[in-house]
Write an enzyme that holds these catalytic residues in place. Structure first.
Site, PDB file in Angstrom:
ATOM      1  N   GLY A 247      42.199  52.777  38.335  1.00 36.59           N
ATOM      2  CA  GLY A 247      42.340  53.372  39.662  1.00 36.59           C
ATOM      3  C   GLY A 247      41.115  53.436  40.536  1.00 36.59           C
ATOM      4  N   PRO A 286      40.652  49.478  34.019  1.00 37.29           N
ATOM      5  CA  PRO A 286      40.387  49.042  35.384  1.00 37.29           C
ATOM      6  C   PRO A 286      41.068  47.722  35.719  1.00 37.29           C
ATOM      7  CG  PRO A 286      38.512  48.566  33.974  1.00 37.29           C
ATOM      8  CD  PRO A 286      39.484  49.332  33.132  1.00 37.29           C
ATOM      9  N   GLY A 287      41.656  47.656  36.892  1.00 39.06           N
ATOM     10  CA  GLY A 287      42.222  46.398  37.389  1.00 39.06           C
ATOM     11  C   GLY A 287      41.485  46.010  38.657  1.00 39.06           C
ATOM     12  N   CYS A 352      57.291  34.314  58.930  1.00 42.30           N
ATOM     13  CA  CYS A 352      58.179  34.769  60.006  1.00 42.30           C
ATOM     14  C   CYS A 352      58.360  36.278  60.008  1.00 42.30           C
ATOM     15  CB  CYS A 352      59.521  34.078  59.872  1.00 42.30           C
ATOM     16  SG  CYS A 352      59.392  32.300  59.929  1.00 42.30           S
ATOM     17  N   TYR A 381      45.361  41.897  43.077  1.00 39.22           N
ATOM     18  CA  TYR A 381      46.718  42.060  43.617  1.00 39.22           C
ATOM     19  C   TYR A 381      47.072  41.060  44.714  1.00 39.22           C
ATOM     20  CZ  TYR A 381      46.444  46.268  40.832  1.00 39.22           C
ATOM     21  OH  TYR A 381      46.274  47.124  39.782  1.00 39.22           O
TER      22      TYR A 381
HETATM   23  C1  LIG Z   1      47.943  49.396  37.701  1.00 41.96           C
HETATM   24  C2  LIG Z   1      47.514  50.139  36.518  1.00 41.96           C
HETATM   25  C3  LIG Z   1      46.159  50.150  36.167  1.00 41.96           C
HETATM   26  C4  LIG Z   1      45.079  49.527  37.006  1.00 41.96           C
HETATM   27  O1  LIG Z   1      44.919  50.176  38.208  1.00 41.96           O
HETATM   28  P1  LIG Z   1      43.746  49.717  39.208  1.00 41.96           P
HETATM   29  O2  LIG Z   1      43.919  50.590  40.369  1.00 41.96           O
HETATM   30  O3  LIG Z   1      44.015  48.292  39.530  1.00 41.96           O
HETATM   31  O4  LIG Z   1      42.464  49.926  38.502  1.00 41.96           O
HETATM   32  C5  LIG Z   1      45.815  50.785  34.999  1.00 41.96           C
HETATM   33  N1  LIG Z   1      46.738  51.379  34.217  1.00 41.96           N
HETATM   34  C6  LIG Z   1      48.055  51.385  34.538  1.00 41.96           C
HETATM   35  C7  LIG Z   1      49.012  52.031  33.636  1.00 41.96           C
HETATM   36  C8  LIG Z   1      48.477  50.776  35.688  1.00 41.96           C
HETATM   37  O5  LIG Z   1      49.754  50.802  36.014  1.00 41.96           O
END
Ligand SMILES: *Cc1c(COP(=O)(O)O)cnc(C)c1O
Length: 423
Positions: A247, A286-287, A352, A381
């Site tokens: 997050g 982390p993503g 469109c 994303y």
């Molecule tokens: C999407 C998600 C993440 C990653 O969130 P980021 O905001 O991209 O860091 C981590 N854990 C879970 C369970 C998620 O659904």
């Protein structure tokens, strides 16, 4: 680019190591963006492999130096292609996967199945069977049906390690589509239900409870809110593993000031030290903050239309970047060989929908048909939500490093667009 931003500030949004060549052309990983565009076409997502690897190492160091029993599980869904997952595996990270498809790309990337964490609020029998068969290390139980399913699917004599996902009850200050921790969230169980799930798993011969999980939301710019994930799961009891989710927000624009990795790790680990058993394992997932800043998207300007508003239209849009229409995220942009200042325009895509806008109100220097436009901070994303709306061919991904560029995901072909129409 907001008018007051300098070329230097703009370059600062691109991956570390980005500079301009003698003629002003942006150069990432030692590769000129015009060369990359000539070779691979546009639109294209360009990733600095060195920046990606460095970020993975920085994450591990930041957390392990503060809490040695910590695993960093990259949230694959933010950029789930084999090449990116492979970088994370090679750098020693675990992978968080959402659904069966990401299990398969993770395994293709060489991940040890024991180091995968499976998420999903609506896992099917097929996905759970795949997870159990392949030996996925942790299944995150989101609801009671997950428990029923696992009890049917796990073979007698085996035990599937699980975490229980808990709603932390945090109202995150982010876009509604990115908040997951509030009481009405579709993800996870409220603490009382989580206790019931924990008791059921404890009684089950086929499931093994390793711990608890929570995730507050995405693109959070306040460490205080992120750290609020710890208390609700600490209260549920003593376990081996506490998964604190992801997050952390990233800097897309000049006025966003996300916490540094050190500030984030400090806040999370301070809470862990205060509330969690000393030798427990923590996981962070982390993503966005792992991948966003290592990439940019390259487009070709197809039309410049001057009227009440100047529209600079490019050859991509919501087919390769849904963040703008889905979450309202603002991005910045620049002409690739004329960085900085100029005329305020609206950069729009080719789809469109009037909502197919990439950047509203950005200053571009003398935008002209045929120019290359670069949008920074598109590593998270964007690829993952790329789509074929209006017959768009999904974007390729190009890794650049040390002056060499290589294709890691190819662009859809026209045949790809027709392939699934069986009648
Ligand atoms: C999407 C998600 C993440 C990653 O969130 P980021 O905001 O991209 O860091 C981590 N854990 C879970 C369970 C998620 O659904």
């Amino acid at each position: 680019m907001s008018p007051e931003a300098t070329a230097e500030e703009l370059i600062g949004l691109f991956p570390p190591g980005t500079r301009t060549d003698g003629d002003g052309m942006l150069t990432i990983g030692g590769c000129r963006l015009d060369d990359v565009a000539d070779r691979f076409g546009t639109p294209a997502i360009v990733v600095s492999e060195d920046a990606l690897r460095q970020r993975a190492r920085d994450y591990l160091t930041a957390f392990r130096s503060r809490w040695p029993r910590c695993d960093v599980a990259f949230a694959s869904k933010s950029f789930p292609c084999t090449a990116v997952q492979r970088v994370m595996v090679e750098e020693g990270l675990n992978l968080d996967v959402a659904g069966g498809g990401e299990i398969l790309t993770a395994l293709k990337a060489g991940a040890d199945p024991a180091r995968l964490v499976l998420h999903g609020n609506a896992k099917s029998d097929e996905e759970l069977t795949l997870a159990v068969d392949r030996g996925v290390g942790l299944v995150v139980v989101d609801n009671f049906d997950d428990i029923d399913r696992l009890e049917r699917i796990v073979p007698t004599g085996r035990q599937q390690p699980c975490l229980v996902r808990v709603i932390p009850g945090v109202e995150a200050a982010t876009h509604a589509s990115q908040a997951t921790g509030h009481a009405g969230s579709k993800f996870g169980l409220m603490p009382d239900d989580a206790r019931t799930a924990i008791a059921r798993i404890d009684r089950s011969a086929k499931l093994r409870l390793d711990g608890v999980h929570t995730h507050v939301g995405s693109q959070l710019l306040d460490v205080g809110q992120l750290a609020q994930a710890v208390e609700p799961i600490a209260k549920l009891g003593t376990f081996d593993t506490y998964d604190l989710g992801g997050g952390l927000g990233v800097r897309y624009t000049y006025d966003e000031h996300p916490p540094t990795l050190d500030a984030y790790a400090d806040a999370m680990v301070a809470q862990a030290k205060a509330l969690l058993p000393e030798h427990s394992r923590i996981i962070v997932e982390p993503g966005r903050s792992m991948v966003a800043g290592s990439a940019c998207t390259l487009y070709r300007v197809t039309t410049v239309k001057r009227g009440v508003v100047t529209h600079v239209a490019v050859d991509g849009g919501m087919g390769d970047n849904l963040e703008v229409s889905l979450t309202g995220q603002r991005f910045e942009a620049t002409i690739a060989d004329r960085v900085g200042g100029g005329e305020t325009v609206s950069v729009v895509g080719r789809h469109c929908e009037s909502g197919d806008q990439l950047v509203d109100g950005v200053a571009l220097r003398d935008p002209s048909v045929g120019d290359l436009l670069a949008v920074p901070v598109t590593g998270a994303y964007c690829y993952t939500m790329s789509n074929q709306y209006n017959g768009a061919r999904r974007v390729p991904v190009v890794f650049v490093s040390d002056g060499a560029a290589r294709l890691v995901v190819r662009r859809d072909t026209w045949d790809d667009l027709l392939m699934r129409d069986v009648d």
